[in-house]
Scaffold this motif. Sequence first.
Motif, mmCIF file in Angstrom:
data_model
loop_
_atom_site.group_PDB
_atom_site.id
_atom_site.type_symbol
_atom_site.label_atom_id
_atom_site.label_comp_id
_atom_site.label_asym_id
_atom_site.label_seq_id
_atom_site.Cartn_x
_atom_site.Cartn_y
_atom_site.Cartn_z
ATOM 1 N N ALA A 20 0.772 -1.328 0.147
ATOM 2 C CA ALA A 20 -0.018 0.059 0.148
ATOM 3 C C ALA A 20 0.806 1.512 0.100
ATOM 4 C CB ALA A 20 -1.137 -0.789 0.888
ATOM 5 N N THR A 21 0.761 2.001 -0.954
ATOM 6 C CA THR A 21 1.361 3.298 -0.897
ATOM 7 C C THR A 21 0.352 4.764 0.032
ATOM 8 O OG1 THR A 21 0.610 3.775 -2.982
ATOM 9 C CG2 THR A 21 2.839 2.873 -2.818
ATOM 10 N N SER A 22 -0.497 3.729 -0.227
ATOM 11 C CA SER A 22 -1.637 5.126 0.649
ATOM 12 C C SER A 22 -3.130 4.540 1.125
ATOM 13 C CB SER A 22 -2.403 5.941 -0.286
ATOM 14 O OG SER A 22 -3.126 5.360 -1.508
ATOM 15 N N HIS A 23 -4.000 4.899 2.086
ATOM 16 C CA HIS A 23 -4.514 4.140 2.898
ATOM 17 C C HIS A 23 -6.374 4.866 3.087
ATOM 18 C CE1 HIS A 23 -1.652 2.318 4.962
ATOM 19 N NE2 HIS A 23 -0.341 3.301 5.038
ATOM 20 N N LYS A 24 -6.333 4.733 1.698
ATOM 21 C CA LYS A 24 -7.855 5.447 1.172
ATOM 22 C C LYS A 24 -8.837 4.031 2.209
ATOM 23 C CE LYS A 24 -7.165 8.684 -2.954
ATOM 24 N NZ LYS A 24 -6.675 7.915 -4.554
ATOM 25 N N THR A 25 -10.350 4.562 1.731
ATOM 26 C CA THR A 25 -11.402 3.839 2.656
ATOM 27 C C THR A 25 -12.083 3.399 1.342
ATOM 28 O OG1 THR A 25 -12.143 5.377 4.097
ATOM 29 C CG2 THR A 25 -10.709 4.229 5.232
ATOM 30 N N PHE A 26 -13.101 2.592 1.151
ATOM 31 C CA PHE A 26 -13.907 2.489 -0.234
ATOM 32 C C PHE A 26 -15.239 2.097 0.077
ATOM 33 C CE2 PHE A 26 -9.155 2.325 -1.307
ATOM 34 C CZ PHE A 26 -9.802 2.895 -2.980
ATOM 35 N N THR A 27 -16.266 2.327 -0.568
ATOM 36 C CA THR A 27 -17.379 1.883 0.081
ATOM 37 C C THR A 27 -17.492 0.662 -0.758
ATOM 38 O OG1 THR A 27 -18.258 3.357 -1.869
ATOM 39 C CG2 THR A 27 -18.220 4.612 0.513
ATOM 40 N N ASP A 28 -18.398 0.156 -0.518
ATOM 41 C CA ASP A 28 -18.803 -1.593 -1.461
ATOM 42 C C ASP A 28 -18.798 -0.771 -2.354
ATOM 43 O OD1 ASP A 28 -18.671 -2.518 1.141
ATOM 44 O OD2 ASP A 28 -20.337 -3.343 0.927
ATOM 45 N N GLU A 29 -19.798 0.414 -3.001
ATOM 46 C CA GLU A 29 -20.191 0.624 -3.917
ATOM 47 C C GLU A 29 -18.714 1.091 -5.335
ATOM 48 O OE1 GLU A 29 -22.468 4.632 -5.262
ATOM 49 O OE2 GLU A 29 -23.910 3.907 -6.487
ATOM 50 N N GLN A 30 -17.651 1.784 -4.624
ATOM 51 C CA GLN A 30 -17.061 2.406 -5.684
ATOM 52 C C GLN A 30 -15.651 0.884 -5.338
ATOM 53 O OE1 GLN A 30 -15.838 4.983 -2.006
ATOM 54 N NE2 GLN A 30 -15.347 6.680 -3.707
ATOM 55 N N ILE A 31 -15.722 -0.058 -4.826
ATOM 56 C CA ILE A 31 -15.373 -1.205 -4.733
ATOM 57 C C ILE A 31 -15.549 -2.018 -6.135
ATOM 58 C CG2 ILE A 31 -14.869 -3.500 -3.389
ATOM 59 C CD1 ILE A 31 -14.194 -2.278 -0.932
ATOM 60 N N VAL A 32 -17.235 -2.068 -6.126
ATOM 61 C CA VAL A 32 -17.385 -2.926 -7.431
ATOM 62 C C VAL A 32 -17.273 -1.394 -8.390
ATOM 63 C CG1 VAL A 32 -19.900 -3.827 -8.517
ATOM 64 C CG2 VAL A 32 -19.627 -3.999 -6.150
ATOM 65 N N ALA A 33 -17.421 -0.642 -9.047
ATOM 66 C CA ALA A 33 -17.169 -0.258 -9.692
ATOM 67 C C ALA A 33 -16.020 0.131 -10.265
ATOM 68 C CB ALA A 33 -17.611 1.603 -9.769
ATOM 69 N N ARG A 34 -14.837 0.128 -9.185
ATOM 70 C CA ARG A 34 -13.088 -0.370 -10.171
ATOM 71 C C ARG A 34 -12.728 -1.767 -9.893
ATOM 72 N NH1 ARG A 34 -10.182 3.571 -6.414
ATOM 73 N NH2 ARG A 34 -8.427 2.631 -7.336
ATOM 74 N N MET A 35 -13.696 -2.570 -9.667
ATOM 75 C CA MET A 35 -13.904 -3.668 -10.371
ATOM 76 C C MET A 35 -14.007 -4.266 -11.516
ATOM 77 S SD MET A 35 -11.554 -5.882 -8.221
ATOM 78 C CE MET A 35 -11.473 -7.242 -8.439
ATOM 79 N N MET A 36 -15.474 -3.562 -11.016
ATOM 80 C CA MET A 36 -16.224 -3.784 -12.660
ATOM 81 C C MET A 36 -15.763 -3.352 -13.955
ATOM 82 S SD MET A 36 -18.093 -7.097 -11.885
ATOM 83 C CE MET A 36 -18.888 -7.002 -13.545
ATOM 84 N N VAL A 37 -15.362 -2.248 -13.514
ATOM 85 C CA VAL A 37 -15.192 -1.257 -15.083
ATOM 86 C C VAL A 37 -14.478 -2.027 -16.406
ATOM 87 C CG1 VAL A 37 -14.512 1.143 -15.801
ATOM 88 C CG2 VAL A 37 -16.791 0.777 -14.752
ATOM 89 N N PRO A 38 -13.248 -2.521 -15.495
ATOM 90 C CA PRO A 38 -11.524 -3.416 -15.782
ATOM 91 C C PRO A 38 -12.382 -3.968 -17.086
ATOM 92 C CG PRO A 38 -11.331 -2.226 -14.065
ATOM 93 C CD PRO A 38 -12.667 -1.911 -14.328
ATOM 94 N N LEU A 39 -13.534 -4.928 -16.074
ATOM 95 C CA LEU A 39 -13.502 -6.208 -16.741
ATOM 96 C C LEU A 39 -14.363 -6.051 -17.537
ATOM 97 C CD1 LEU A 39 -14.394 -9.208 -14.840
ATOM 98 C CD2 LEU A 39 -15.995 -8.315 -16.608
ATOM 99 N N CYS A 40 -15.593 -5.089 -18.105
ATOM 100 C CA CYS A 40 -17.049 -4.906 -18.665
ATOM 101 C C CYS A 40 -16.183 -3.916 -20.553
ATOM 102 C CB CYS A 40 -17.782 -3.719 -18.484
ATOM 103 S SG CYS A 40 -17.963 -4.536 -16.559
#
Length: 728
Positions: A624-644
């Motif tokens: 980890a180079t930073s310590h951000k927190t993510f909502t569940d919605e943000q995690i889904v978007a970050r995972m699904m957008v590149p795949l789609c």
Amino acid sequence: MIYQGNAITVARGLRDGGGDIATLTFDLKDESINKLSSAVVAELGEAVKAIEAESGLNGLVIASAKDVFIVGADITEFHGMFSKGEGQIAEMLEHVHAIFNAIEDLPFPTVTAINGLALGGGCEVTLTTDFRVMSDSAKLGLPETKLGILPGWGGCVRLSRLIGADNAIEWIAGGSDNRASAALKVGAVDAVVPNDQLEAAAFDILARANAGDLDYQARRAEKTGPLKLNPIEQMMAFETAKGYVAGKAGPHYPAPVEAIKVIQKGAGESRARAQAIEAKAFAKLALSDVAFHLVGLFMSDQVVKKKGGQYEKQARPIKQAAVLGAGIMGGGIAYQSASKGTPILMKDIKDDALALGLKEARKLFAKQAERGKLSTEQMAEKLANIRPTLSYGDFGHVDLVVEAVVENPKVKGAVLSEVEGLVGEDTILTSNTSTISIDRLAENLTRPENFCGMHFFNPVHRMPLVEVIRGEKTSDAAVAATVAYARAMGKTPIVVNDCPGFLVNRVLFPYFGGFSQLVEQGADFQHVDRVMEKFGWPMGPAYLLDVVGMDTAVHAGEVMAEGFPERMGGMGGGGTKSAIQVMFENERLGQKNAKGFYAYEEDRKGKPKKVRDEAAIELVKGVATSHKTFTDEQIVARMMVPLCLETVRCLEDGIVATPAEADMALIYGIGFPPFRGGALRYIDAMGVAAFVELAAGLAEELGPLYAPTDKLRQMAEAGERFYPAAQH
């Protein structure tokens, strides 16, 4: 002739001891199967009215002139029907109930002769008659819950009264086909006979009913009256079943539990009231996103099957196959080929490797025998279809070779070149490679037109997908033969064009890239796993990487980075080492050595069970180079957008021919959540414009992996979608 239509005829004839009998025959013109489209249902209504108007009849036989009875409703009409709203759905159900009830209320005994598949609406037709006689090769079932709906043409009501609540729940919630012996055992049918005796048996039942030997009116009263369960029995039957089925189906698939509730609510009611309860539940489910996507998947699956069938028609049959490399993968391929009846040579250079391959195949056959799917004799017979060998002695008679050696281009190239000189000129060579370019592997071959990729997924016996990869010089004949062989093995082949990672792995690695970036910015990988599993994936990305193997992931990641450096160069995203690379360097390979993002212990069945591992957690923290927190919605978007987005690029680049094939490949190959319909249906459901806006916003911070393509932006501006709007 009492009635003549496009799909249904009703004829009248005298029968010995049975009197004047009407025979209603389903035989849909210009089709190989019978299905209940809205036009056929309308015909059935007309046919029943004609029967009601006929005087002097002593009975009715419902039969089919095709090899199947009725495979069900016409699913291609579902999206159009469901889009009309609850009122139209209720009207349709009311209309069908009126027709089916009219059959059930005819003033003489009735029987269905089930000669083949009777599924869904076809099964519900059989339930309207007083008796059922079934061919010993036929199957009966109500698979509607697999489409996100429930039996809505009286299936929930009639089946529970016919075979009891417990058995009906098992049939309906499970959605499986049932053999004749199982149907007879629970009382779903009254007799099972060889197919050539089916008609005689049906007329015999009517003769016995008319003679008073069989009380058809008592049968009818039982089927149309309330369920005979007292309140305690009801509670035990339904509450226990709801808990069990909910656990099996999971939170994303409400139809199986809803079907149990329908049976429960209607248990003490009259036929009319119970059917109204069933219709209301059907309409509610039919309007859900889950039903929409699962029906869409069914139609996409039909596209894939149709394409496979077209290839198969052009192919010469594969009578003898061979696999090079006898490890777990080679053994799995040999097992799959042998189990489906195609003899296979299993070649390796080491005795212990052959022993390992045979052990893998024997273990899989033994499991089939334990489940009662195979007798000891059948197991021995199928195992004999695998012939281990250290030499190429019999390769002159092989029709198709699957190379399954180590994932190294030099090794694969050498093995393929060697075997090409020892097989016939028409023998098809295939490589079970997950990432290496087919064109690159073809460089040293003298007959590249006979070569293509045949990418199996691990474990071979469970994963339905086979990617058939067409190289630049691959002939149509080679593709057709490979598709035909995959289908003969019981697999679903999807033809794709050559590129790094082909279709499935090319799409999967941006998903892993999204995961790496999240972890680098401080996300807890265990939390990411939980979010993506809640989203519907069978396992989260860290768990999936452990199953794939960190060495495999690193190798494939390097191939992707070389092929698509702008988007996939360096999985860490910021030039640092990714969590995947750190795991690999610390010899945490995943399940194969019992430590990766998680540690692994054997459960009671000897299968690896993941457990939290503090050492892994500390290693990932170091990335980890930073310590951000993510909502569940943000995690889904970050995972699904590149795949789609990568799925979109594969379609635009011509790697895959149609949206249907792209989506089915992801569902069959990497477990994309079926109830979400696939990557391209997921974009359609969100709206192309909304997806482009989401992706563009992420790309500003995270770079090219998240950048929408120009064509996708144009689709958004034009209000276009991947699937026709009429299907929504």
